[in-house]
Design an enzyme around this catalytic site. Structure first.
Site, PDB file in Angstrom:
ATOM      1  N   GLY A   1      28.855  38.517  38.744  1.00 34.90           N
ATOM      2  CA  GLY A   1      30.273  38.134  38.631  1.00 34.90           C
ATOM      3  C   GLY A   1      30.364  36.622  38.484  1.00 34.90           C
TER       4      GLY A   1
ATOM      5  CE1 TYR B   1      39.897  42.855  45.922  1.00 31.04           C
ATOM      6  CE2 TYR B   1      41.546  42.097  47.481  1.00 31.04           C
ATOM      7  CZ  TYR B   1      40.373  41.886  46.781  1.00 31.04           C
ATOM      8  OH  TYR B   1      39.678  40.716  46.949  1.00 31.04           O
TER       9      TYR B   1
END
Ligand code: NAD
Length: 319
Positions: free
Chosen positions: A9, A143
């Site tokens: 990432g 999330y």
């Protein structure tokens, strides 16, 4: 033997800054950046980069073996606001990514993992002021549910399989080097860009929405400090509360104006308000302070000063 690090990432808000800091410490060749999209020019030109989808376990293993990776920083995830619009995909990405990395450590292929959680693990019934480490966690976003589940799995893998995984619950993060990736606190980055470019900003949260925030310098330092502290100092293997400073859109707008920037703020609240309203306003990080000597350094005034100074240079705007 020297550690070889994989950052997954590396093109995101945190990865863009973390890779550069890790390369300063461990050496350029020892820090491999990876993402599904190219990373910043600075990252691409200063050390190794692999195009990698972390949900592809075979490719992940091949990259880990190729670079003799010992430590992984797993940053790939779908953030709060984006996840509410992609429920199935967000759950799959956030969980598959974590399991793929935890299993590499369980199989003793890698030695150490950093995985970030978030203040999104808390929910509307949590104590909002100075939210303690062991507060009620009833997240009401995809999330938040994925982060809370991830925390439980990290602790489980540590207890059952002795996996050396460490984690912190980041507050909303503010930095000038990279764009935020679709979270509920993104306004606190966009506001600085718009203040300098257009002298006005329309905020998607209401003026008195106070949230815990942190400057990127502090977040990167916390990340590296918890990875470098001795394993016995890490008493919490789910995820640590850490705090920076708390403020609302009205306060950040006032700070921007106090730095002689002509600026108006308007409000057009959207679905992100409901997410923000379910989160804490400030965080008690005394466990992190006690266990691995964590201490934040940046307050709103310093953040405002630093953001404006650096963005002026980026956009070539004189004072
Ligand atoms: P971001 O969205 O800016 O970056 C995530 C990166 O992951 C992107 O570059 C994306 O291309 C990459 N990615 C997506 N899917 C991938 C895949 N399948 N394989 C490999 N890479 C993939 O996010 P960020 O702000 O840098 O956050 C990093 C971590 O920190 C996340 O776990 C996030 O939940 C957590 N966090 C961030 C904040 C914040 O304010 N930024 C706050 C709390 C927690």
């Amino acid at each position: 033997m020297r550690d070889n690090i994989l950052v997954i990432g590396s093109s995101g808000q945190i990865g863009t800054e973390l890779v550069i800091e890790l390369r300063k410490i461990y050496g350029n060749d020892h820090v491999v950046a990876s993402d599904i999209i190219p990373s910043s020019e600075e990252i691409m030109s200063s050390g190794p980069y692999e195009k990698l989808d972390v949900t592809d376990a075979d490719k992940l293993l091949a990259v880990v073996k190729k670079h003799h990776i010992t430590q992984v920083y797993l940053l790939a995830a779908m953030l709060s606001a984006k996840a509410e619009k992609n429920i199935d995909f967000a759950w799959k990405l956030n969980m598959d990514a974590l399991f793929n990395i935890l299993n590499l450590a369980k199989e003793k292929i890698i030695k150490k993992i950093f995985w970030p959680s978030s203040i999104a693990v808390f929910g509307p019934n949590t104590k909002k002021e100075l939210t303690p480490q062991c507060a009620l966690t009833e997240p009401n976003t995809v999330y938040g549910i994925s982060k809370l589940t991830g925390e439980r799995w990290c602790e489980y893998y540590f207890n059952k399989f002795n996996v050396d995984v460490v984690s912190i619950r980041y507050p909303g993060l503010i930095g000038w080097k990279s764009e935020p990736g679709g979270g509920t606190t993104d306004y606190a980055v966009h506001i600085f860009h718009e203040a300098l470019k257009n002298n006005t900003y329309t905020c998607f949260l209401s003026e008195k929405t106070t949230l815990p925030m942190m400057y990127m310098n502090d977040a990167i330092r916390a990340t590296i400090e918890i990875m470098q502290t001795k394993a016995e100092n890490v008493k919490i293997r789910s995820s640590y509360n850490i705090a920076g400073c708390s403020f609302n859109p009205m306060q950040i707008a006032a700070q921007i104006k106090s730095k002689q920037v002509e600026f108006t703020i308007n409000y057009k609240v959207d679905f992100r308000q409901e997410i923000a309203s379910s989160w804490p306003q400030s965080i008690d990080d005394s466990e992190a302070m006690k266990d691995w000597k964590w201490k934040a350094q940046c307050n709103l005034e310093k953040i405002t000063h630093d953001m404006l100074d650096n963005l002026r240079i980026k956009y070539n705007i004189s004072k």
